[in-house]
Scaffold this active site. Structure first.
Site, PDB file in Angstrom:
ATOM      1  N   CYS A 286      25.377  44.677  36.043  1.00  0.00           N
ATOM      2  CA  CYS A 286      25.798  43.280  36.182  1.00  0.00           C
ATOM      3  C   CYS A 286      24.989  42.545  37.245  1.00  0.00           C
ATOM      4  O   CYS A 286      24.821  41.318  37.166  1.00  0.00           O
ATOM      5  CB  CYS A 286      27.285  43.205  36.502  1.00  0.00           C
ATOM      6  SG  CYS A 286      28.360  43.640  35.114  1.00  0.00           S
TER       7      CYS A 286
ATOM      8  N   THR B 221      32.781  43.379  36.789  1.00  0.00           N
ATOM      9  CA  THR B 221      32.080  44.544  36.244  1.00  0.00           C
ATOM     10  C   THR B 221      32.978  45.370  35.328  1.00  0.00           C
ATOM     11  O   THR B 221      32.493  46.000  34.383  1.00  0.00           O
ATOM     12  CB  THR B 221      31.526  45.448  37.364  1.00  0.00           C
ATOM     13  OG1 THR B 221      32.595  46.038  38.103  1.00  0.00           O
ATOM     14  CG2 THR B 221      30.632  44.651  38.308  1.00  0.00           C
TER      15      THR B 221
ATOM     16  N   LEU C  62      30.128  48.912  33.099  1.00  0.00           N
ATOM     17  CA  LEU C  62      28.724  48.981  33.523  1.00  0.00           C
ATOM     18  C   LEU C  62      28.584  48.161  34.803  1.00  0.00           C
ATOM     19  O   LEU C  62      28.115  47.022  34.782  1.00  0.00           O
ATOM     20  CB  LEU C  62      27.820  48.462  32.406  1.00  0.00           C
ATOM     21  CG  LEU C  62      27.918  49.259  31.101  1.00  0.00           C
ATOM     22  CD1 LEU C  62      27.053  48.614  30.016  1.00  0.00           C
ATOM     23  CD2 LEU C  62      27.517  50.720  31.308  1.00  0.00           C
ATOM     24  N   HIS C  63      28.962  48.755  35.918  1.00  0.00           N
ATOM     25  CA  HIS C  63      29.046  48.015  37.171  1.00  0.00           C
ATOM     26  C   HIS C  63      27.682  47.483  37.618  1.00  0.00           C
ATOM     27  O   HIS C  63      27.477  46.274  37.744  1.00  0.00           O
ATOM     28  CB  HIS C  63      29.629  48.909  38.275  1.00  0.00           C
ATOM     29  CG  HIS C  63      30.982  49.455  37.984  1.00  0.00           C
ATOM     30  ND1 HIS C  63      32.102  48.661  37.872  1.00  0.00           N
ATOM     31  CD2 HIS C  63      31.405  50.731  37.784  1.00  0.00           C
ATOM     32  CE1 HIS C  63      33.161  49.417  37.625  1.00  0.00           C
ATOM     33  NE2 HIS C  63      32.757  50.680  37.574  1.00  0.00           N
ATOM     34  N   ASP C  64      26.745  48.375  37.918  1.00  0.00           N
ATOM     35  CA  ASP C  64      25.491  47.959  38.547  1.00  0.00           C
ATOM     36  C   ASP C  64      24.597  47.103  37.657  1.00  0.00           C
ATOM     37  O   ASP C  64      23.922  46.204  38.166  1.00  0.00           O
ATOM     38  CB  ASP C  64      24.729  49.184  39.048  1.00  0.00           C
ATOM     39  CG  ASP C  64      25.449  49.861  40.207  1.00  0.00           C
ATOM     40  OD1 ASP C  64      26.124  49.156  40.978  1.00  0.00           O
ATOM     41  OD2 ASP C  64      25.341  51.093  40.347  1.00  0.00           O
TER      42      ASP C  64
END
Length: 303
Positions: A242, A195, A238-240
């Protein structure tokens, strides 16, 4: 025409959660059965309200919001107001929810999973795993009917973001993470190792805003707020989102199988993923990503 994936999104919005949810709502590739909320980035009342606000923005009052756990199973939580703001969305204005939320996320998930065909509904987990742990503990047969469980959480070879090795979602409720990861579900972890490589830069953000559309414009505002909270950095991970990108196009990610366990101590690394221990469980973990391809897919879906 590709068939839309049926999904439950378990979430604690949260700026990057909001981007992930707007992508799921706008890309036309998901049939969203419901949004279940959990305390995480901010308290449960705010995460639940934000889920309803995102649905109202997109005119999707048909999608239920179901409030879940207000606290971890056994310990105090961690909030990230400094990053996400007091409202969880960095001050970005959204319409009020159009429908009142339901209560009891784990029981609601159990009902939906039992009514549908086995393995026909995926769960996309964007926050602490408290709701899903409660589902496993209280409704194990229903939990076994989940299709894919895709979890944003943990760090393998990367350093953590709330402790030397611990990542926020798993650190918020290490006991829940341990229960879920040992539950024998079809689980894939999307950790910081990938991420952090999918980053919104200024040029990408400008192109997204210029592309037009409600979801794209709102996501641009949300990511601008994300930039502001980080002191003006030139890119933000942009962690979530992914999780959604993996659900749609797994080939963008390289998956390894690792034996992992969760650190359950009280120190700074509570919730860290430990590898190579005898008590570990074999899990699929995304460790590499085509970042440019992921950003293209995200932008296309938001347009």
């Amino acid at each position: 025409m590709r068939r839309a994936r049926r999904v439950i999104i378990d979430t604690d919005p949260g700026l990057d959660d909001a981007v992930a949810i707007l992508f799921a709502l706008s890309c036309g590739r998901f049939e969203i059965v419901g949004l279940t909320t959990v305390a995480g980035n901010i308290g449960i009342e705010t995460t639940t309200r934000n889920a309803g606000r995102l649905l109202a923005l997109m005119g999707r009052a048909d999608v239920p919001v179901v409030a879940g756990a207000s606290a971890p199973l056994r310990r105090g939580g961690i909030e990230e107001r400094a990053i996400h703001g007091d409202d969880g969305l960095g001050g970005v204005m959204l319409p009020a929810p159009q429908a009142s939320p339901l209560e009891g996320a784990a029981a609601w998930m159990a009902k939906v999973l039992t009514e549908g065909a086995a393995h026909s509904i995926d769960v996309l987990a964007l926050g602490p795993l408290t709701n899903i742990a409660r589902l496993v503990l209280d409704h194990p047969e229903a939990a076994g009917r989940i299709g894919r469980l895709i979890v944003m959480g943990g760090a393998i070879d990367e350093p953590g973001n709330v402790g030397p090795r611990s990542e926020f979602n798993l650190a918020c409720d290490p006991e829940a993470a341990d229960i879920v990861l040992r539950a024998g579900l079809d689980t894939t972890l999307i950790p910081l190792d990938v991420t952090r490589k999918v980053r919104a830069g200024r040029d990408w953000l400008s192109a997204l805003r210029a592309s037009g559309g409600r979801a794209a414009g709102t996501c641009a505002d949300l990511i601008e707020a994300y930039f502001a909270s980080s002191g003006g950095r030139e890119s933000r991970p942009l962690h979530d989102p992914c999780v959604m990108l993996f659900a749609l196009q797994p080939a963008l990610f390289a998956i390894d199988t690792r034996d992992v366990s969760v650190e359950l101590g009280a120190g700074a690394d509570a919730g860290a993923l430990l590898t190579g221990r005898q008590d570990g469980v074999a899990l699929r973990v995304a460790l590499r990503v085509d970042a440019a391809g992921a950003l293209r897919l995200l932008a296309d879906g938001l347009r």
